[in-house]
Design a protein around this motif. Structure first.
Motif, PDB file in Angstrom:
ATOM      1  N   ILE A   1       0.836  -1.204   0.000  1.00 47.90           N
ATOM      2  CA  ILE A   1       0.000   0.000   0.000  1.00 47.90           C
ATOM      3  C   ILE A   1       0.868   1.249   0.000  1.00 47.90           C
ATOM      4  CG2 ILE A   1      -1.638   1.327   1.399  1.00 47.90           C
ATOM      5  CD1 ILE A   1      -2.722  -1.528   2.290  1.00 47.90           C
ATOM      6  N   PHE A   2       1.901   1.251   0.834  1.00 44.67           N
ATOM      7  CA  PHE A   2       2.799   2.400   0.913  1.00 44.67           C
ATOM      8  C   PHE A   2       3.503   2.640  -0.424  1.00 44.67           C
ATOM      9  CE2 PHE A   2       6.897   4.391   1.938  1.00 44.67           C
ATOM     10  CZ  PHE A   2       6.438   5.527   2.582  1.00 44.67           C
ATOM     11  N   ARG A   3       3.984   1.534  -1.020  1.00 40.50           N
ATOM     12  CA  ARG A   3       4.723   1.658  -2.287  1.00 40.50           C
ATOM     13  C   ARG A   3       3.839   2.091  -3.456  1.00 40.50           C
ATOM     14  NH1 ARG A   3       8.317  -3.800  -1.848  1.00 40.50           N
ATOM     15  NH2 ARG A   3       9.891  -2.974  -0.444  1.00 40.50           N
ATOM     16  N   HIS A   4       2.559   1.713  -3.397  1.00 42.17           N
ATOM     17  CA  HIS A   4       1.675   1.962  -4.538  1.00 42.17           C
ATOM     18  C   HIS A   4       0.558   2.953  -4.222  1.00 42.17           C
ATOM     19  CE1 HIS A   4       3.704  -1.216  -6.687  1.00 42.17           C
ATOM     20  NE2 HIS A   4       3.570  -1.988  -5.637  1.00 42.17           N
ATOM     21  N   LEU A   5       0.743   3.743  -3.190  1.00 43.08           N
ATOM     22  CA  LEU A   5      -0.280   4.712  -2.800  1.00 43.08           C
ATOM     23  C   LEU A   5      -0.609   5.672  -3.938  1.00 43.08           C
ATOM     24  CD1 LEU A   5      -2.080   5.672  -0.486  1.00 43.08           C
ATOM     25  CD2 LEU A   5      -0.229   7.158   0.253  1.00 43.08           C
ATOM     26  N   ASP A   6       0.386   5.992  -4.745  1.00 40.37           N
ATOM     27  CA  ASP A   6       0.158   6.909  -5.863  1.00 40.37           C
ATOM     28  C   ASP A   6      -0.799   6.327  -6.908  1.00 40.37           C
ATOM     29  OD1 ASP A   6       2.253   5.020  -6.389  1.00 40.37           O
ATOM     30  OD2 ASP A   6       2.817   6.192  -8.162  1.00 40.37           O
ATOM     31  N   LYS A   7      -1.011   5.006  -6.883  1.00 38.88           N
ATOM     32  CA  LYS A   7      -1.914   4.356  -7.836  1.00 38.88           C
ATOM     33  C   LYS A   7      -3.363   4.310  -7.342  1.00 38.88           C
ATOM     34  CE  LYS A   7       1.716   1.586  -9.842  1.00 38.88           C
ATOM     35  NZ  LYS A   7       2.323   0.284  -9.956  1.00 38.88           N
ATOM     36  N   PHE A   8      -3.583   4.708  -6.087  1.00 42.67           N
ATOM     37  CA  PHE A   8      -4.948   4.733  -5.562  1.00 42.67           C
ATOM     38  C   PHE A   8      -5.705   5.864  -6.253  1.00 42.67           C
ATOM     39  CE2 PHE A   8      -7.945   6.272  -2.173  1.00 42.67           C
ATOM     40  CZ  PHE A   8      -8.873   5.252  -2.349  1.00 42.67           C
ATOM     41  N   LYS A   9      -6.782   5.511  -6.958  1.00 42.23           N
ATOM     42  CA  LYS A   9      -7.494   6.474  -7.800  1.00 42.23           C
ATOM     43  C   LYS A   9      -8.565   7.267  -7.063  1.00 42.23           C
ATOM     44  CE  LYS A   9      -6.751   3.571 -11.780  1.00 42.23           C
ATOM     45  NZ  LYS A   9      -7.310   2.465 -12.511  1.00 42.23           N
ATOM     46  N   GLU A  10      -8.852   6.927  -5.836  1.00 42.96           N
ATOM     47  CA  GLU A  10      -9.837   7.639  -5.008  1.00 42.96           C
ATOM     48  C   GLU A  10     -11.257   7.551  -5.562  1.00 42.96           C
ATOM     49  OE1 GLU A  10      -8.444  11.519  -3.623  1.00 42.96           O
ATOM     50  OE2 GLU A  10      -6.398  10.902  -4.076  1.00 42.96           O
ATOM     51  N   ASP A  11     -11.538   6.476  -6.307  1.00 48.56           N
ATOM     52  CA  ASP A  11     -12.904   6.288  -6.781  1.00 48.56           C
ATOM     53  C   ASP A  11     -13.690   5.351  -5.861  1.00 48.56           C
ATOM     54  OD1 ASP A  11     -11.478   4.047  -7.458  1.00 48.56           O
ATOM     55  OD2 ASP A  11     -12.106   3.990  -9.547  1.00 48.56           O
ATOM     56  N   SER A  12     -13.027   4.866  -4.823  1.00 44.87           N
ATOM     57  CA  SER A  12     -13.677   4.081  -3.777  1.00 44.87           C
ATOM     58  C   SER A  12     -13.051   4.493  -2.449  1.00 44.87           C
ATOM     59  CB  SER A  12     -13.462   2.585  -4.016  1.00 44.87           C
ATOM     60  OG  SER A  12     -12.095   2.256  -3.892  1.00 44.87           O
ATOM     61  N   LYS A  13     -13.596   3.962  -1.355  1.00 49.26           N
ATOM     62  CA  LYS A  13     -13.025   4.281  -0.050  1.00 49.26           C
ATOM     63  C   LYS A  13     -11.618   3.695   0.048  1.00 49.26           C
ATOM     64  CE  LYS A  13     -17.199   4.445   2.745  1.00 49.26           C
ATOM     65  NZ  LYS A  13     -17.887   3.823   3.887  1.00 49.26           N
ATOM     66  N   PHE A  14     -10.784   4.377   0.794  1.00 49.89           N
ATOM     67  CA  PHE A  14      -9.416   3.907   0.993  1.00 49.89           C
ATOM     68  C   PHE A  14      -9.414   2.519   1.619  1.00 49.89           C
ATOM     69  CE2 PHE A  14      -5.577   3.510   3.636  1.00 49.89           C
ATOM     70  CZ  PHE A  14      -4.602   3.664   2.670  1.00 49.89           C
ATOM     71  N   GLU A  15     -10.270   2.310   2.620  1.00 48.77           N
ATOM     72  CA  GLU A  15     -10.287   1.017   3.310  1.00 48.77           C
ATOM     73  C   GLU A  15     -10.678  -0.124   2.356  1.00 48.77           C
ATOM     74  OE1 GLU A  15     -14.724   1.122   5.361  1.00 48.77           O
ATOM     75  OE2 GLU A  15     -12.979   1.543   6.585  1.00 48.77           O
TER      76      GLU A  15
ATOM     77  N   GLU B   1     -21.365  -3.000  -1.362  1.00 44.93           N
ATOM     78  CA  GLU B   1     -20.563  -2.042  -2.128  1.00 44.93           C
ATOM     79  C   GLU B   1     -19.065  -2.276  -1.888  1.00 44.93           C
ATOM     80  OE1 GLU B   1     -19.836   2.541  -1.527  1.00 44.93           O
ATOM     81  OE2 GLU B   1     -21.781   2.236  -2.513  1.00 44.93           O
ATOM     82  N   GLU B   2     -18.685  -2.485  -0.631  1.00 42.19           N
ATOM     83  CA  GLU B   2     -17.274  -2.730  -0.317  1.00 42.19           C
ATOM     84  C   GLU B   2     -16.785  -4.026  -0.954  1.00 42.19           C
ATOM     85  OE1 GLU B   2     -16.708  -0.639   4.044  1.00 42.19           O
ATOM     86  OE2 GLU B   2     -17.847  -2.509   3.938  1.00 42.19           O
ATOM     87  N   ILE B   3     -17.638  -5.045  -0.947  1.00 43.78           N
ATOM     88  CA  ILE B   3     -17.260  -6.316  -1.570  1.00 43.78           C
ATOM     89  C   ILE B   3     -17.110  -6.130  -3.079  1.00 43.78           C
ATOM     90  CG2 ILE B   3     -17.981  -8.697  -2.039  1.00 43.78           C
ATOM     91  CD1 ILE B   3     -19.452  -8.583   0.706  1.00 43.78           C
ATOM     92  N   ALA B   4     -18.060  -5.404  -3.684  1.00 44.41           N
ATOM     93  CA  ALA B   4     -17.984  -5.147  -5.132  1.00 44.41           C
ATOM     94  C   ALA B   4     -16.688  -4.426  -5.478  1.00 44.41           C
ATOM     95  CB  ALA B   4     -19.200  -4.335  -5.582  1.00 44.41           C
ATOM     96  N   ASP B   5     -16.315  -3.436  -4.680  1.00 46.82           N
ATOM     97  CA  ASP B   5     -15.057  -2.722  -4.915  1.00 46.82           C
ATOM     98  C   ASP B   5     -13.853  -3.638  -4.693  1.00 46.82           C
ATOM     99  OD1 ASP B   5     -16.378  -0.383  -5.541  1.00 46.82           O
ATOM    100  OD2 ASP B   5     -16.109   0.525  -3.557  1.00 46.82           O
ATOM    101  N   THR B   6     -13.911  -4.461  -3.651  1.00 50.65           N
ATOM    102  CA  THR B   6     -12.805  -5.361  -3.336  1.00 50.65           C
ATOM    103  C   THR B   6     -12.591  -6.391  -4.437  1.00 50.65           C
ATOM    104  OG1 THR B   6     -13.181  -5.097  -0.961  1.00 50.65           O
ATOM    105  CG2 THR B   6     -11.941  -7.040  -1.636  1.00 50.65           C
TER     106      THR B   6
ATOM    107  N   GLU C   1     -13.826  -6.141  -7.473  1.00 49.10           N
ATOM    108  CA  GLU C   1     -13.897  -5.456  -8.767  1.00 49.10           C
ATOM    109  C   GLU C   1     -14.999  -6.042  -9.655  1.00 49.10           C
ATOM    110  OE1 GLU C   1      -9.735  -5.949  -9.838  1.00 49.10           O
ATOM    111  OE2 GLU C   1      -9.383  -3.848  -9.293  1.00 49.10           O
ATOM    112  N   CYS C   2     -16.221  -6.050  -9.113  1.00 50.70           N
ATOM    113  CA  CYS C   2     -17.388  -6.513  -9.860  1.00 50.70           C
ATOM    114  C   CYS C   2     -18.590  -5.671  -9.433  1.00 50.70           C
ATOM    115  CB  CYS C   2     -17.643  -7.999  -9.619  1.00 50.70           C
ATOM    116  SG  CYS C   2     -18.009  -8.433  -7.909  1.00 50.70           S
ATOM    117  N   SER C   3     -19.741  -5.916 -10.031  1.00 48.85           N
ATOM    118  CA  SER C   3     -20.928  -5.121  -9.711  1.00 48.85           C
ATOM    119  C   SER C   3     -21.595  -5.633  -8.434  1.00 48.85           C
ATOM    120  CB  SER C   3     -21.934  -5.195 -10.864  1.00 48.85           C
ATOM    121  OG  SER C   3     -22.519  -6.484 -10.910  1.00 48.85           O
ATOM    122  N   ILE C   4     -22.433  -4.798  -7.837  1.00 50.83           N
ATOM    123  CA  ILE C   4     -23.170  -5.185  -6.637  1.00 50.83           C
ATOM    124  C   ILE C   4     -24.111  -6.348  -6.961  1.00 50.83           C
ATOM    125  CG2 ILE C   4     -24.908  -4.420  -4.964  1.00 50.83           C
ATOM    126  CD1 ILE C   4     -23.523  -1.660  -4.996  1.00 50.83           C
ATOM    127  N   GLY C   5     -24.715  -6.328  -8.136  1.00 46.62           N
ATOM    128  CA  GLY C   5     -25.581  -7.428  -8.556  1.00 46.62           C
ATOM    129  C   GLY C   5     -24.832  -8.749  -8.619  1.00 46.62           C
TER     130      GLY C   5
END
Length: 190
Positions: free
Chosen positions: A57-71, A157-162, A164-168
């Motif tokens: 996470i520390f090494r790739h923080l710059d790749k976090f796009k902020e389109d989901s929660k950080f957690e 929503e968190e699972i979908a983000d984790t 990388e798929c839709s909520i459905g």
């Protein structure tokens, strides 16, 4: 989505502010550890996975796009690191059931005992142990989604983000996974 406070912490962390990075990590460290522990089933291995995840996470923080929660991003990295660890250790890994810890008894102070009866504790332990055994017998994709939702308590929503798929997709996978777990549970009871 992301709060203004979290956006500020992320911005500062990306600029190299270690205090901001630490604040971000501390906000989700407990849940991330529990998630890792559910996957690798050993406290030390979970700590190792967590440490490796935080380095990533520390090494790739710059790749976090902020389109989901950080957690949520953190949980995705922890889950992937768990799978990497399990794959690496597949040959040498032993079956290690998750321990269910007993409450420690206090000193001499007399208080009303609201604890369950020993028979109930034993039955709950046996049920939990059997349920964990059943969870190990279902396909990995099913196990993953059940752990994320029912054990760790992540939202759809968190699972979908984790994952990388839709909520459905999350809902349908979870439904199939629970059905499969139920089948395994019932077939072992008969």
């Amino acid at each position: 989505m992301i709060s203004e406070e979290e956006q500020n912490l992320i911005k500062k962390a990306k600029e190299g502010d270690e205090g901001s990075f630490e604040a971000l990590i501390l906000s989700c460290k407990g849940k991330a550890y529990n998630l890792a522990l559910r996957y690798v089933k050993d406290e030390q291995d979970a700590l190792d996975v967590l440490q490796e995840s935080f380095i990533k996470i520390f090494r790739h923080l710059d790749k976090f796009k902020e389109d989901s929660k950080f957690e949520t991003w953190v949980y995705r990295i922890v889950v992937n690191t768990c799978y990497d660890s399990l794959r690496k250790n597949k040959g040498r890994q032993q079956e290690r059931p998750l321990a269910i810890r007993e409450e420690e008894e206090g000193g001499e102070l007399e208080l009303p005992d609201n604890q369950p009866l020993p028979e109930d504790v034993l039955l709950n332990r046996e049920h939990s142990s059997y349920l964990l055994q059943c969870l190990e017998r279902i396909p990995e994709e099913h196990k993953r989604i059940v752990v994320l939702r029912d054990v760790t308590g992540l939202s759809y929503e968190e699972i979908a983000d984790t994952l990388e798929c839709s909520i459905g997709t999350v809902k349908s996978r979870l439904s199939r996974a629970r059905q499969r777990l139920k089948e395994v549970y019932i077939s072992g009871k008969t």
